[in-house]
Design a protein around this motif. Sequence first.
Motif, PDB file in Angstrom:
ATOM      1  N   LYS A   7       0.830  -1.207   0.000  1.00 61.75           N
ATOM      2  CA  LYS A   7       0.000   0.000   0.000  1.00 61.75           C
ATOM      3  C   LYS A   7       0.867   1.260   0.000  1.00 61.75           C
ATOM      4  O   LYS A   7       0.606   2.199  -0.755  1.00 61.75           O
ATOM      5  CB  LYS A   7      -0.911  -0.022   1.225  1.00 61.75           C
ATOM      6  N   ASP A   8       1.887   1.282   0.837  1.00 61.21           N
ATOM      7  CA  ASP A   8       2.781   2.443   0.888  1.00 61.21           C
ATOM      8  C   ASP A   8       3.496   2.653  -0.449  1.00 61.21           C
ATOM      9  O   ASP A   8       3.661   3.785  -0.904  1.00 61.21           O
ATOM     10  CB  ASP A   8       3.812   2.287   2.003  1.00 61.21           C
ATOM     11  N   ALA A   9       3.917   1.562  -1.068  1.00 59.69           N
ATOM     12  CA  ALA A   9       4.593   1.668  -2.365  1.00 59.69           C
ATOM     13  C   ALA A   9       3.635   2.192  -3.434  1.00 59.69           C
ATOM     14  O   ALA A   9       4.024   3.002  -4.279  1.00 59.69           O
ATOM     15  CB  ALA A   9       5.165   0.324  -2.772  1.00 59.69           C
ATOM     16  N   ALA A  10       2.382   1.749  -3.399  1.00 64.22           N
ATOM     17  CA  ALA A  10       1.398   2.213  -4.382  1.00 64.22           C
ATOM     18  C   ALA A  10       1.110   3.703  -4.210  1.00 64.22           C
ATOM     19  O   ALA A  10       1.039   4.446  -5.196  1.00 64.22           O
ATOM     20  CB  ALA A  10       0.112   1.408  -4.253  1.00 64.22           C
ATOM     21  N   ILE A  11       0.955   4.150  -2.983  1.00 61.10           N
ATOM     22  CA  ILE A  11       0.681   5.567  -2.728  1.00 61.10           C
ATOM     23  C   ILE A  11       1.867   6.429  -3.148  1.00 61.10           C
ATOM     24  O   ILE A  11       1.702   7.459  -3.815  1.00 61.10           O
ATOM     25  CB  ILE A  11       0.324   5.787  -1.249  1.00 61.10           C
ATOM     26  N   THR A  12       3.058   6.010  -2.789  1.00 63.29           N
ATOM     27  CA  THR A  12       4.261   6.761  -3.143  1.00 63.29           C
ATOM     28  C   THR A  12       4.449   6.811  -4.657  1.00 63.29           C
ATOM     29  O   THR A  12       4.800   7.857  -5.216  1.00 63.29           O
ATOM     30  CB  THR A  12       5.501   6.145  -2.476  1.00 63.29           C
ATOM     31  N   THR A  13       4.205   5.687  -5.324  1.00 60.41           N
ATOM     32  CA  THR A  13       4.318   5.641  -6.784  1.00 60.41           C
ATOM     33  C   THR A  13       3.328   6.596  -7.433  1.00 60.41           C
ATOM     34  O   THR A  13       3.683   7.338  -8.361  1.00 60.41           O
ATOM     35  CB  THR A  13       4.075   4.212  -7.290  1.00 60.41           C
ATOM     36  N   ALA A  14       2.102   6.593  -6.958  1.00 62.68           N
ATOM     37  CA  ALA A  14       1.079   7.474  -7.535  1.00 62.68           C
ATOM     38  C   ALA A  14       1.453   8.939  -7.358  1.00 62.68           C
ATOM     39  O   ALA A  14       1.333   9.733  -8.299  1.00 62.68           O
ATOM     40  CB  ALA A  14      -0.274   7.185  -6.891  1.00 62.68           C
ATOM     41  N   VAL A  15       1.937   9.304  -6.182  1.00 64.36           N
ATOM     42  CA  VAL A  15       2.311  10.696  -5.927  1.00 64.36           C
ATOM     43  C   VAL A  15       3.477  11.108  -6.824  1.00 64.36           C
ATOM     44  O   VAL A  15       3.436  12.171  -7.461  1.00 64.36           O
ATOM     45  CB  VAL A  15       2.652  10.907  -4.439  1.00 64.36           C
ATOM     46  N   ILE A  16       4.501  10.292  -6.905  1.00 60.95           N
ATOM     47  CA  ILE A  16       5.663  10.613  -7.735  1.00 60.95           C
ATOM     48  C   ILE A  16       5.262  10.696  -9.207  1.00 60.95           C
ATOM     49  O   ILE A  16       5.675  11.605  -9.924  1.00 60.95           O
ATOM     50  CB  ILE A  16       6.782   9.569  -7.530  1.00 60.95           C
ATOM     51  N   ILE A  52       4.665   0.700 -13.869  1.00 62.42           N
ATOM     52  CA  ILE A  52       4.928  -0.601 -13.236  1.00 62.42           C
ATOM     53  C   ILE A  52       6.377  -0.681 -12.775  1.00 62.42           C
ATOM     54  O   ILE A  52       6.667  -1.150 -11.659  1.00 62.42           O
ATOM     55  CB  ILE A  52       4.587  -1.744 -14.205  1.00 62.42           C
ATOM     56  N   PHE A  53       7.318  -0.227 -13.602  1.00 63.68           N
ATOM     57  CA  PHE A  53       8.729  -0.255 -13.220  1.00 63.68           C
ATOM     58  C   PHE A  53       8.980   0.606 -11.980  1.00 63.68           C
ATOM     59  O   PHE A  53       9.701   0.195 -11.065  1.00 63.68           O
ATOM     60  CB  PHE A  53       9.594   0.226 -14.387  1.00 63.68           C
ATOM     61  N   LEU A  54       8.371   1.784 -11.938  1.00 67.70           N
ATOM     62  CA  LEU A  54       8.524   2.660 -10.774  1.00 67.70           C
ATOM     63  C   LEU A  54       7.948   2.016  -9.524  1.00 67.70           C
ATOM     64  O   LEU A  54       8.543   2.081  -8.448  1.00 67.70           O
ATOM     65  CB  LEU A  54       7.854   4.009 -11.049  1.00 67.70           C
ATOM     66  N   TYR A  55       6.796   1.360  -9.648  1.00 63.66           N
ATOM     67  CA  TYR A  55       6.172   0.684  -8.507  1.00 63.66           C
ATOM     68  C   TYR A  55       7.072  -0.431  -7.971  1.00 63.66           C
ATOM     69  O   TYR A  55       7.289  -0.534  -6.760  1.00 63.66           O
ATOM     70  CB  TYR A  55       4.808   0.120  -8.897  1.00 63.66           C
TER      71      TYR A  55
END
Length: 74
Positions: A7-16, A52-55
Motif C-alpha cells: 500500500k505504501d509503495a502504491a501511494i508513493t508511486t502514484a504521488v511521484i 509498473i517499473f517505478l512501482y
Amino acid sequence: MFKKTLKDAAITTAVIYVLNILIKLISNPTSLIEIFEAGVWAGVGVIGSSLIFLYVLIFFVFTIGKAIMKARKQ
C-alpha cells in the motif's frame, strides 16, 4: 507488514508519477505529446510500463529499508 508495504509503495508511486506528469505538462507539454506519436496504444504502453517499473522499484526499496531497520532493532 507485507500489505502495508504494498500500500505504501502504491501511494508513493502514484504521488511521484502524478507530480512527474504535472511537471512535464507545465514545463514542456510537447515531451509528453511525443510519447503518443507512434500511436495511442504505444503511448499507453510506455506510460504503463514506466508506472509498473517505478512501482516495483519503490516496493523493493521499501522492503529492503524495512528489512534493514528490523535487523538493526535485533
